[in-house]
Motif scaffolding. Structure first.
Motif, PDB file in Angstrom:
ATOM      1  N   GLU A 154      -5.360   1.913   0.061  1.00  0.00           N
ATOM      2  CA  GLU A 154      -6.168   1.875  -1.160  1.00  0.00           C
ATOM      3  C   GLU A 154      -5.502   1.129  -2.293  1.00  0.00           C
ATOM      4  N   GLU A 155      -4.284   1.524  -2.536  1.00  0.00           N
ATOM      5  CA  GLU A 155      -3.601   0.889  -3.649  1.00  0.00           C
ATOM      6  C   GLU A 155      -2.316   0.284  -3.116  1.00  0.00           C
ATOM      7  N   PHE A 156      -2.138  -0.966  -3.361  1.00  0.00           N
ATOM      8  CA  PHE A 156      -0.900  -1.545  -2.857  1.00  0.00           C
ATOM      9  C   PHE A 156      -0.368  -2.626  -3.780  1.00  0.00           C
ATOM     10  N   CYS A 157       0.885  -2.878  -3.588  1.00  0.00           N
ATOM     11  CA  CYS A 157       1.576  -3.915  -4.314  1.00  0.00           C
ATOM     12  C   CYS A 157       2.400  -4.628  -3.265  1.00  0.00           C
ATOM     13  N   ILE A 158       2.182  -5.889  -3.160  1.00  0.00           N
ATOM     14  CA  ILE A 158       2.879  -6.601  -2.099  1.00  0.00           C
ATOM     15  C   ILE A 158       3.712  -7.732  -2.673  1.00  0.00           C
ATOM     16  N   LEU A 159       4.945  -7.759  -2.219  1.00  0.00           N
ATOM     17  CA  LEU A 159       5.802  -8.877  -2.547  1.00  0.00           C
ATOM     18  C   LEU A 159       5.800  -9.741  -1.296  1.00  0.00           C
ATOM     19  N   LEU A 160       5.280 -10.940  -1.453  1.00  0.00           N
ATOM     20  CA  LEU A 160       5.135 -11.800  -0.280  1.00  0.00           C
ATOM     21  C   LEU A 160       6.148 -12.938  -0.384  1.00  0.00           C
ATOM     22  N   LEU A 161       7.096 -12.963   0.550  1.00  0.00           N
ATOM     23  CA  LEU A 161       8.103 -14.026   0.536  1.00  0.00           C
ATOM     24  C   LEU A 161       7.878 -14.928   1.731  1.00  0.00           C
ATOM     25  N   TYR A 162       7.739 -16.203   1.472  1.00  0.00           N
ATOM     26  CA  TYR A 162       7.665 -17.146   2.593  1.00  0.00           C
ATOM     27  C   TYR A 162       9.093 -17.450   2.993  1.00  0.00           C
TER      28      TYR A 162
END
Lengths: 211, 315
Positions: A164-172
């Motif tokens: 439902e609630e998320f926070c994503i740190l996306l590293l390539y």
């Protein structure tokens, strides 16, 4: 420069220090030059519209993914997932153990031994990334050893969106071993508080730099 | 010294994996029976000794760094037996897990050594088996290609054989009927071939056939089909001919091509060809009709002394 860009650049620098250490350790272990680089990072929050989130996910490797997942906890909690395209893993595994491959290089049948190799590599890379977050925030964290699984990309996306609630740190992340380049990504699920804390600390570093 | 109930240690002796516990100074404080089996080092010879002194195989830079991170940063590590050969012992394949733990403010490191030799062996066997299957499959596929080649191509010249010629001819004929286009067919025979064979032998005869095949391939268009019909006879399919007279372009290319076959320093043979041409729809409705008419025209050329290309003329 845009203020946000600078914060991202600092974060990128922090993570690149981490993966640089991981690359050194991996180079020593497999006896080959390994370069790890994080060319780009993005932060995604559940409040963003689906289209924006989709745009970032569509930039990830396509097809079947080999995912190493590691949980971490204590002051900040979350899960870090290292994703590599599964069809590149055969050649990668063989390079790691210095074995010439006789089989089809795009073979997707992996043995327990193959998964163990990915677990070890994933562990070193994720340790270094999460470790740098811990270092930056000056907190100690508890880790699990990674679990390695094969995913269909679409299933993996759905799994993330269900939350439902998320926070994503996306590293390539790009991984170069013996002139073979493999493009992957690290997806870190954080709580909003943890992310805010991380951004605040990064901002402090920025203030220290520019007064 | 770690305070632990001796009974707990006794339980660890019954675990089916090697267990080492070290303190933060890297001294061994526990070594279970499975470790004794793996390393042939008795418990009493291990306890209170430095880890690297007891197991020098672990004294590698990366392992030291890893232990350091485990103690200082609570990292966990996993070392796979496939990458790390001889980390614990040379005779067994061992996965190693390194975990930190804390008791009464003292830090310890738990090193688990999991013997995976039998699994590794089974996997190796399966891999070997699967590799054999892969190679066998590859071999069969290559053979299949070869069989196909034998079935459709002439072994001497590599040109299409009769079977492939008829397959293609039917296809081109259907296409010509559907699109209202013209299909040309050339019947080619090497002049004086019997004399060449008699004079120089079959080997030279074969060489001449190969040279003619090359010459015909070079003189035709990309989509034309050149085939060996048998002996010294060749058939060429000319699809999509715009005007009946256009065959002359190809005929003249054949005429001007180098037709001297050098057999050796002493023997050079100048070959000439008799060619007859027929067309759909003018000369026939079926491939056999077209072959028959082109053959007739070819004989006509031959009767006029050879080295000529003429088209079939209805009497």
């Amino acid at each position: 420069m845009h203020e946000k860009d600078l914060t991202y650049d600092i974060l990128k620098e922090i993570f690149n220090i981490g993966v640089g250490k991981a690359a050194n350790m991996l180079s020593e272990i497999v006896g080959k030059k390994i370069i790890l680089d994080i060319p780009n990072i993005t932060i995604l929050e559940s409040k963003e519209d689906d289209e924006e989130i989709y745009k970032h996910f569509s930039a990830l490797p396509q097809g079947a993914l080999m995912v190493s997942s590691m949980k971490f906890g204590e002051k900040i909690t979350g899960e870090a997932n290292l994703l590599f395209p599964a069809n590149k893993m055969r050649i990668f595994i063989n390079l790691c153990i210095g074995q010439p491959e006789y089989m089809n290089e795009e073979d997707l049948n992996f043995t327990d031994m193959d998964f163990d190799i990915i677990r070890e590599v994933g562990n070193i890379i994720l340790n270094s990334i999460i470790g740098e977050i811990g270092n930056t925030l000056d907190i100690s964290l508890k880790y699990t050893l990674p679990e390695v699984r094969l995913f269909n990309k679409s299933k993996f996306e759905i799994g993330l969106k269900d939350k439902e609630e998320f926070c994503i740190l996306l590293l390539y992340i790009s991984f170069i071993i013996d002139d073979v380049k493999i493009e992957g990504a690290v997806i870190i699920n954080l709580t909003i508080d943890s992310l805010n804390e991380l951004m605040k600390m990064t901002k402090d570093i920025e203030d220290d730099l520019y007064g | 010294m770690i305070y632990m109930d001796r009974r707990l240690f006794q339980i660890l002796d019954h675990i089916n994996e090697g267990i080492i516990i070290i303190d933060e100074k890297l001294n061994i404080i526990y070594w279970n029976t499975q470790m004794e089996k793996l390393t042939n080092i008795k418990q009493e010879k291990a306890i209170n000794r430095n880890l690297y002194e007891r197991l020098p195989s672990l004294d590698r830079n990366y392992f030291r760094n890893a232990i350091d991170s485990v103690v200082k940063k609570d990292y966990k590590y996993f070392f796979s037996s496939s990458i790390h050969k001889g980390l614990i012992t040379d005779s067994r394949k061992v996965n190693v897990r390194v975990n930190p733990f804390k008791i009464d403010n003292s830090r310890y490191v738990l090193i688990e050594c999991i013997d995976v030799t039998s699994q590794a062996l089974r996997i190796e066997q399966l891999k070997k088996f699967s590799n054999e299957l892969y190679l066998l499959n590859k071999e069969l596929k290559e053979k299949e290609k070869e069989i196909e080649k034998l079935a459709y191509y002439d072994q001497l010249t590599g040109l299409a054989n009769r079977t492939l010629f008829y397959n293609m001819a039917e296809k081109f004929l259907e296409e010509a009927k559907r699109n209202n286009t013209k299909l040309g067919l050339m019947f080619i025979d090497i002049d004086q071939f019997k004399r060449i064979n008699d004079k120089y032998g079959h080997k030279v005869g074969d060489q001449v056939v190969v040279e003619v095949a090359n010459l015909l391939e070079k003189s035709t268009r990309k989509h034309d089909i050149v085939s060996r019909y048998g002996g010294d006879e060749f058939l060429i399919l000319l699809p999509n001919i715009k005007h009946y007279n256009n065959y002359k372009i190809i005929a003249s290319r054949i005429a001007i091509a180098n037709r001297r076959v050098i057999v050796s320093d002493d023997i050079q043979i100048d070959i000439s060809l008799s060619i007859g041409v027929s067309f759909y729809p003018r000369d026939g409705e079926t491939i056999d009709d077209l072959i028959f008419k082109a053959d007739k025209a070819m004989y006509c050329a031959k009767n006029r002394g050879g080295n000529e290309c003429i088209h079939y003329i209805t009497k």
